[in-house]
Design an enzyme around this catalytic site. Structure first.
Site, PDB file in Angstrom:
ATOM      1  N   ASP A  14       0.855  -1.184   0.000  1.00  0.00           N
ATOM      2  CA  ASP A  14       0.000   0.000   0.000  1.00  0.00           C
ATOM      3  C   ASP A  14       0.895   1.240   0.000  1.00  0.00           C
ATOM      4  O   ASP A  14       1.665   1.459   0.928  1.00  0.00           O
ATOM      5  CB  ASP A  14      -0.892  -0.015   1.244  1.00  0.00           C
ATOM      6  CG  ASP A  14      -2.006   1.005   1.175  1.00  0.00           C
ATOM      7  OD1 ASP A  14      -2.170   1.635   0.117  1.00  0.00           O
ATOM      8  OD2 ASP A  14      -2.715   1.185   2.195  1.00  0.00           O
ATOM      9  N   ASP A 108      -2.855   2.538  -6.099  1.00  0.00           N
ATOM     10  CA  ASP A 108      -1.838   2.611  -5.039  1.00  0.00           C
ATOM     11  C   ASP A 108      -1.752   1.384  -4.135  1.00  0.00           C
ATOM     12  O   ASP A 108      -1.052   1.413  -3.131  1.00  0.00           O
ATOM     13  CB  ASP A 108      -2.072   3.855  -4.180  1.00  0.00           C
ATOM     14  CG  ASP A 108      -3.421   3.839  -3.482  1.00  0.00           C
ATOM     15  OD1 ASP A 108      -4.292   3.049  -3.875  1.00  0.00           O
ATOM     16  OD2 ASP A 108      -3.601   4.630  -2.532  1.00  0.00           O
ATOM     17  N   GLU A 109      -2.427   0.307  -4.465  1.00  0.00           N
ATOM     18  CA  GLU A 109      -2.303  -0.887  -3.624  1.00  0.00           C
ATOM     19  C   GLU A 109      -2.555  -2.152  -4.429  1.00  0.00           C
ATOM     20  O   GLU A 109      -3.260  -2.133  -5.443  1.00  0.00           O
ATOM     21  CB  GLU A 109      -3.235  -0.826  -2.415  1.00  0.00           C
ATOM     22  CG  GLU A 109      -4.706  -0.796  -2.747  1.00  0.00           C
ATOM     23  CD  GLU A 109      -5.590  -0.852  -1.510  1.00  0.00           C
ATOM     24  OE1 GLU A 109      -5.268  -1.621  -0.567  1.00  0.00           O
ATOM     25  OE2 GLU A 109      -6.607  -0.137  -1.472  1.00  0.00           O
TER      26      GLU A 109
END
Length: 368
Positions: A14, A108-109
């Site tokens: 993350d 983003d993860e």
């Protein structure tokens, strides 16, 4: 069912305050300052907040005027999604150096299954360290990671030592780790469920574990069975490299509240056109049209209709949205309207799943 055992090595990566961190990296004058990505006007919403802003209580999805009240020195910048996608692509290339089993959740993860990895490294903990270092070396951004036996525990663990940290929950530590957690930390337990659990005296994983599956199902429906399993470390969802898109949507937040349905129809026309462009770009159609309405008091309502055929045409989307708009009288003036299309034609034909009372367990023989 076979007793819970060890079967996979999962990493959840993350990025730390991704959008805000990209803006601070690209503009050195923003470093160390409270920053929000999004709109700071009367109708603006925070998409992401830097850690400097979070100290003041600024969070994503918060109205811009609330964020400014909490942090008068807050700096707002407009999102640059092309830039975020560019860096996200760089990061994913790093992931694929280690495994092909990568399941992105957003820009983003992502989850990575490194049980059998391309580096031949038996330690998922060391792999996570290498990935985080490589991300920093190549992009200048930091990432946090959670490492454990399944996606559920790994996701919780990734939030444990943020920012720029990681946590490994070894197989023998999973049950104790979950028992000591506040139930609000459980991924999937929202504020409403949290409040309900608190009212029942369920504050920790240990409290949750003390309840029978029948009790949890009675009070939480199908989710009850899910809670019963996850608090025991049982989460059999695999890392899926090709996640199928479930829906596509377009929406607009208005600069002023709209009370007239005629004005709403005008706005819905442009929203339907935008959604049609996205559908054409993704080369998909769908059957279920959903109208999203956010009122001026921030209450949210959705109205849906499932058609007997797949559509991606602006006219049909608009006509269906119009029908849904007139389905029920408006409760208040409106600040946001949106149209989404689900039941997409991206899925494979349903296959009958083999039922079994046992779960195959693969015991890992090397260090975690």
């Amino acid at each position: 069912m076979v007793e819970f055992g060890i079967h996979r090595k999962i990493i959840h990566v993350d990025m730390d305050a991704f959008y805000a961190s990209v803006e601070q990296m690209d503009d050195p004058e923003l470093k160390g300052k409270p920053l929000a990505v999004g709109g700071g006007g009367k109708r603006g919403v925070v998409s992401a907040a830097s850690y400097e802003a979070r100290v003041f209580g600024v969070r994503s999805a918060m109205p811009g005027f609330t964020a400014r009240r909490l942090c008068p020195d807050l700096i707002f910048v407009r999102p640059r999604f092309d830039r975020y996608k560019e860096i996200s692509s760089q990061i994913r290339k790093i992931f694929f150096q280690y495994t092909d089993l990568v399941e992105p959740l957003s820009l983003d993860e992502a989850y990575l299954d490194v049980t059998d990895n391309k580096k031949g490294n038996p330690s998922a903990t060391l792999i996570a360290q290498e990935i985080r270092k490589q991300i920093f070396d190549e992009t200048g951004l930091t990432a946090s990671a959670g490492i454990s036996i399944n996606k559920f525990v790994a996701k919780i663990a990734s939030d444990y030592n943020k920012p720029n940290g990681q946590k490994t929950v070894n197989p023998e530590e999973v049950i104790g780790f979950l028992e000591h957690l506040d139930v609000k930390k459980f991924y999937g337990v929202g504020k409403v469920t949290q409040a309900k659990m608190y009212q029942m005296g369920i504050y920790t994983g240990k409290d949750l574990k003390s309840k029978s599956e029948a009790f949890l199902t009675q009070h939480f429906g199908k989710s009850g069975g899910h809670y019963y399993k996850i608090v025991r470390g049982i989460h059999l969802s695999e890392v899926k490299p090709n996640r199928e898109r479930k829906s596509l949507a377009a929406e607009r937040t208005f600069s002023e509240n709209i009370a007239s349905e005629i004005y709403m129809l005008e706005r819905l026309e442009s929203i339907a056109e935008e959604l049609q462009k996205r559908l054409k770009h993704s080369m998909v159609s769908g059957r279920t049209v959903t109208l999203k309405i956010k009122y001026s008091d921030f209450t949210l309502q959705t109205r849906s209709k499932t058609l007997p055929y797949f559509v991606n045409d602006t006219t049909i989307l608009l006509e269906t949205a119009k029908e849904l708009l007139y389905q029920e009288k408006m409760k208040n003036s409106v600040r946001l309207l949106g149209i989404s299309l689900s039941n997409l034609n991206t899925g494979k034909k349903d296959e009958k799943k083999k039922e079994s009372n046992e779960v195959e367990i693969i015991q890992l023989r090397f260090d975690f």
